[in-house]
Write a protein that holds these residues in place. Structure first.
Motif, PDB file in Angstrom:
ATOM      1  N   GLU A 244      23.699  17.426  28.852  1.00 29.27           N
ATOM      2  CA  GLU A 244      23.395  15.991  28.870  1.00 29.27           C
ATOM      3  C   GLU A 244      23.327  15.463  30.296  1.00 29.27           C
ATOM      4  O   GLU A 244      22.401  14.722  30.662  1.00 29.27           O
ATOM      5  CB  GLU A 244      24.442  15.213  28.076  1.00 29.27           C
ATOM      6  CG  GLU A 244      24.198  13.707  28.086  1.00 29.27           C
ATOM      7  CD  GLU A 244      25.323  12.911  27.467  1.00 29.27           C
ATOM      8  OE1 GLU A 244      25.165  11.681  27.313  1.00 29.27           O
ATOM      9  OE2 GLU A 244      26.377  13.503  27.138  1.00 29.27           O
ATOM     10  N   TYR A 373      14.231  14.905  27.315  1.00 32.10           N
ATOM     11  CA  TYR A 373      14.698  13.936  26.323  1.00 32.10           C
ATOM     12  C   TYR A 373      15.234  14.632  25.078  1.00 32.10           C
ATOM     13  O   TYR A 373      16.261  14.221  24.505  1.00 32.10           O
ATOM     14  CB  TYR A 373      13.554  12.993  25.933  1.00 32.10           C
ATOM     15  CG  TYR A 373      13.331  11.861  26.915  1.00 32.10           C
ATOM     16  CD1 TYR A 373      14.238  10.807  27.010  1.00 32.10           C
ATOM     17  CD2 TYR A 373      12.221  11.849  27.743  1.00 32.10           C
ATOM     18  CE1 TYR A 373      14.037   9.756  27.904  1.00 32.10           C
ATOM     19  CE2 TYR A 373      11.998  10.806  28.643  1.00 32.10           C
ATOM     20  CZ  TYR A 373      12.913   9.766  28.715  1.00 32.10           C
ATOM     21  OH  TYR A 373      12.717   8.742  29.611  1.00 32.10           O
ATOM     22  N   ALA A 377      18.967  14.564  23.626  1.00 29.66           N
ATOM     23  CA  ALA A 377      19.206  14.135  22.244  1.00 29.66           C
ATOM     24  C   ALA A 377      20.106  15.131  21.523  1.00 29.66           C
ATOM     25  O   ALA A 377      21.073  14.749  20.843  1.00 29.66           O
ATOM     26  CB  ALA A 377      17.880  13.982  21.510  1.00 29.66           C
ATOM     27  N   ARG A 380      23.716  15.159  23.010  1.00 29.37           N
ATOM     28  CA  ARG A 380      24.469  13.976  22.573  1.00 29.37           C
ATOM     29  C   ARG A 380      24.849  14.092  21.099  1.00 29.37           C
ATOM     30  O   ARG A 380      25.968  13.716  20.709  1.00 29.37           O
ATOM     31  CB  ARG A 380      23.638  12.718  22.814  1.00 29.37           C
ATOM     32  CG  ARG A 380      23.562  12.305  24.284  1.00 29.37           C
ATOM     33  CD  ARG A 380      22.641  11.118  24.497  1.00 29.37           C
ATOM     34  NE  ARG A 380      22.795  10.563  25.840  1.00 29.37           N
ATOM     35  CZ  ARG A 380      22.058   9.565  26.333  1.00 29.37           C
ATOM     36  NH1 ARG A 380      21.099   9.027  25.584  1.00 29.37           N
ATOM     37  NH2 ARG A 380      22.274   9.119  27.554  1.00 29.37           N
ATOM     38  N   ALA A 388      22.195   9.377  20.447  1.00 27.74           N
ATOM     39  CA  ALA A 388      21.385  10.602  20.434  1.00 27.74           C
ATOM     40  C   ALA A 388      19.982  10.348  19.915  1.00 27.74           C
ATOM     41  O   ALA A 388      19.003  10.923  20.420  1.00 27.74           O
ATOM     42  CB  ALA A 388      22.074  11.676  19.594  1.00 27.74           C
ATOM     43  N   ALA A 389      19.859   9.490  18.893  1.00 30.61           N
ATOM     44  CA  ALA A 389      18.548   9.263  18.276  1.00 30.61           C
ATOM     45  C   ALA A 389      17.603   8.496  19.187  1.00 30.61           C
ATOM     46  O   ALA A 389      16.383   8.528  18.978  1.00 30.61           O
ATOM     47  CB  ALA A 389      18.708   8.524  16.954  1.00 30.61           C
ATOM     48  N   GLU A 390      18.122   7.822  20.216  1.00 27.85           N
ATOM     49  CA  GLU A 390      17.256   7.047  21.111  1.00 27.85           C
ATOM     50  C   GLU A 390      16.238   7.947  21.808  1.00 27.85           C
ATOM     51  O   GLU A 390      15.054   7.614  21.908  1.00 27.85           O
ATOM     52  CB  GLU A 390      18.101   6.304  22.148  1.00 27.85           C
ATOM     53  CG  GLU A 390      18.962   5.198  21.567  1.00 27.85           C
ATOM     54  CD  GLU A 390      19.827   4.539  22.625  1.00 27.85           C
ATOM     55  OE1 GLU A 390      19.646   4.847  23.836  1.00 27.85           O
ATOM     56  OE2 GLU A 390      20.683   3.708  22.262  1.00 27.85           O
ATOM     57  N   ASP A 391      16.709   9.071  22.316  1.00 30.30           N
ATOM     58  CA  ASP A 391      15.801   9.983  23.003  1.00 30.30           C
ATOM     59  C   ASP A 391      14.815  10.620  22.024  1.00 30.30           C
ATOM     60  O   ASP A 391      13.635  10.791  22.341  1.00 30.30           O
ATOM     61  CB  ASP A 391      16.596  11.075  23.717  1.00 30.30           C
ATOM     62  CG  ASP A 391      17.395  10.535  24.887  1.00 30.30           C
ATOM     63  OD1 ASP A 391      16.956   9.531  25.486  1.00 30.30           O
ATOM     64  OD2 ASP A 391      18.445  11.107  25.201  1.00 30.30           O
ATOM     65  N   LEU A 392      15.281  10.968  20.855  1.00 29.67           N
ATOM     66  CA  LEU A 392      14.403  11.507  19.819  1.00 29.67           C
ATOM     67  C   LEU A 392      13.296  10.514  19.493  1.00 29.67           C
ATOM     68  O   LEU A 392      12.110  10.866  19.412  1.00 29.67           O
ATOM     69  CB  LEU A 392      15.218  11.832  18.571  1.00 29.67           C
ATOM     70  CG  LEU A 392      14.453  12.173  17.294  1.00 29.67           C
ATOM     71  CD1 LEU A 392      13.694  13.469  17.458  1.00 29.67           C
ATOM     72  CD2 LEU A 392      15.416  12.250  16.113  1.00 29.67           C
ATOM     73  N   ILE A 416      15.905  16.665  15.242  1.00 31.17           N
ATOM     74  CA  ILE A 416      15.646  17.055  16.629  1.00 31.17           C
ATOM     75  C   ILE A 416      14.968  18.414  16.682  1.00 31.17           C
ATOM     76  O   ILE A 416      14.015  18.628  17.438  1.00 31.17           O
ATOM     77  CB  ILE A 416      16.962  17.056  17.435  1.00 31.17           C
ATOM     78  CG1 ILE A 416      17.512  15.634  17.548  1.00 31.17           C
ATOM     79  CG2 ILE A 416      16.743  17.650  18.830  1.00 31.17           C
ATOM     80  CD1 ILE A 416      18.932  15.564  18.080  1.00 31.17           C
TER      81      ILE A 416
END
Length: 484
Positions: A244, A373, A377, A380, A388-392, A416
């Protein structure tokens, strides 16, 4: 590694050999066109100035495009070979090497990459030794060393993921190297980390050419490239916190940003962290499919019914795309083969991540921001972090897909993994390595193998070692399941 190769190299260094035919393969992309020295020079004299050191290091990049799988135009391309080996591509011709790979039937005598990587590792070890011991005045010594440590880490990353435990050769002493046994994978990974940390500390923050000058070209790694590869390595090691942290460092770097799907592989795009300059493409080809490593040759005046098709995108990959995913329409190219005799018309799909027929308009990109990213994800998610889902979702949004928020950790990790499958298809073996590191390889291959047709065995996760190397090294054992 064969004794004859090392002995010859140790006695003298041929710059022509080391540079991998630089002039013939577009060395200006690495060196910006400055004339290179030629001829054979004794090893102790190679690193007397920056020009000489740069030539040797540049040779390693050029050899990436020969037999090391980083080329865009032959069947040895990593993306092409590993896509066939897993569930991304299918072979359409019988009896050629692509078909052998597709049927998971690689034999010891056919195993690619092993010899090429160990030859380049020897060059890297010689360069590290020579640059460190140079009596000359090297203004860009840190750059040459940093690039070499980066490349050595890269070679070992692919070796350990393709072959499992491998000999860890860190010197130019062939009497030692030719007696090395396999090192535990943890030791190999620790060496990769150590090399990448050295590369981070030595490489510049910006991009430089082969003579130390600032450049917009991204074909030589900077410190962020070392950081990006380190993030990947930590992910594979299960070191979530460090994965991360390293991915965040790259994502936060103002040099990088995601770009539109059709611009991802444009030379020196903002999504590119490190790229490999392609060989000059033949003007006879209408599209640069070879850049994508899953070739379909189109000879222009004949049109689509004249395809010499070696492989197409597999049904499992096609079925993995969600409705509305723009990557399906922008990164795949459907071609309808007209009906002929008793054969009905059929539509075949080919990778179309590369769009341009202009030479050098697009580059191979082993390291790009979208992967960072997805690394973050996953790291995290493994740490149970709520963001974590933000980057996904950033990657999904670019593809025209709605954001998601899986309710459970397993569901999030599955999302992911699927996003990695779609986003990174045909790129440098991500799918194969992801299935291996997550313990899903047997599960997936036992489903897809019967359609190849083949019988999948767990030992096939590691490739066979060439028999000549086993014969020449009494301490080197073959991978289980393969004959010596």
């Amino acid at each position: 590694m064969k004794r004859t190769i090392k002995h010859r190299f140790y006695k003298s260094l041929s710059l022509f050999t080391l540079a991998g035919s630089l002039v013939l393969t577009g060395c200006e992309k690495y060196l910006d066109g400055t004339q290179l020295p030629a001829g054979t020079i004794e090893a102790e004299d190679v690193y007397v100035n920056d020009n000489m050191a740069s030539t040797v290091v540049t040779g390693m990049y050029m050899n990436l495009t020969n037999n090391a799988g980083f080329n865009g135009g032959t069947g040895s391309n990593l993306g092409y070979v590993l896509a066939l080996y897993t569930d991304e591509a299918k072979s359409t011709l019988s009896g050629n090497f692509a078909d052998i790979v597709y049927k998971n039937a690689i034999q010891s005598s056919e195993s690619p990459y092993w010899s090429a990587y160990y030859k380049m590792l020897f060059v890297a070890n010689a360069a590290i030794k020579g640059i460190n011991n140079s009596s000359g005045k090297l203004q860009y010594k840190d750059q040459w060393l940093g690039e070499t440590y980066f490349l050595r880490a890269l070679f070992y990353f692919y070796l350990v993921n393709l072959y499992g435990p491998v000999p860890l050769a860190l010197s130019t002493d062939y009497t030692v190297n030719n007696r090395l046994s396999r090192a535990p994978m943890a030791d190999v990974y620790n060496q990769i980390v150590a090399d990448l940390k050295l590369a981070q500390s030595m490489l510049p923050a910006n991009y430089r050419n082969g003579y130390g000058a600032a450049t917009t070209s991204r074909v030589r790694p900077n410190s962020a490239a070392a950081t990006a590869l380190l993030a990947r390595v930590y992910l594979y090691m299960g070191d979530w916190a460090n994965a991360e942290a390293q991915a965040t460092a790259v994502i936060s770097n103002q040099l990088y940003d995601t770009v539109g799907l059709n611009n991802v592989f444009i030379a020196n795009s903002k999504e590119t962290i490190w790229s490999v300059a392609p060989k000059t493409a033949s003007p006879a080809y209408e599209f640069n499919f070879y850049n994508n490593g899953m070739p379909a040759t189109i000879m222009p005046p004949q049109g689509p019914n004249s395809f010499l098709v070696y492989s197409t995108v597999s049904d499992p990959l096609l079925n993995a795309f969600e409705p509305g995913d723009r990557r399906f329409t922008e990164w795949l190219r459907p071609v309808t083969i007209l009906a002929s005799g008793t054969q009905p018309a059929k539509t075949m799909y080919f990778p179309a991540k590369f769009k341009s027929s202009v030479n050098n308009a697009e580059y191979q990109v082993p390291l790009r921001l979208a992967e960072q990213y997805l690394i973050r994800a996953e790291a995290r998610a493994m740490q149970d972090k709520g963001n974590a889902a933000e980057d996904l979702n950033l990657i999904r949004t670019r593809a025209g897909l709605p954001s998601i928020q899986p309710a459970t950790k397993p569901a999030l990790l599955a999302a992911i993994a699927k996003e990695r499958q779609i986003e990174l298809f045909s790129e440098y073996g991500h799918r194969f390595f992801d299935l291996k590191r997550t313990g899903k390889l047997d599960e997936v291959m036992n489903v897809v193998a019967p359609a190849k047709p083949t019988t999948w065995k767990s030992y096939m996760a590691n490739w066979p070692i060439p028999p000549n190397d086993i014969l020449s090294n009494p301490n080197l054992t073959p991978n289980p399941g393969y004959a010596k």
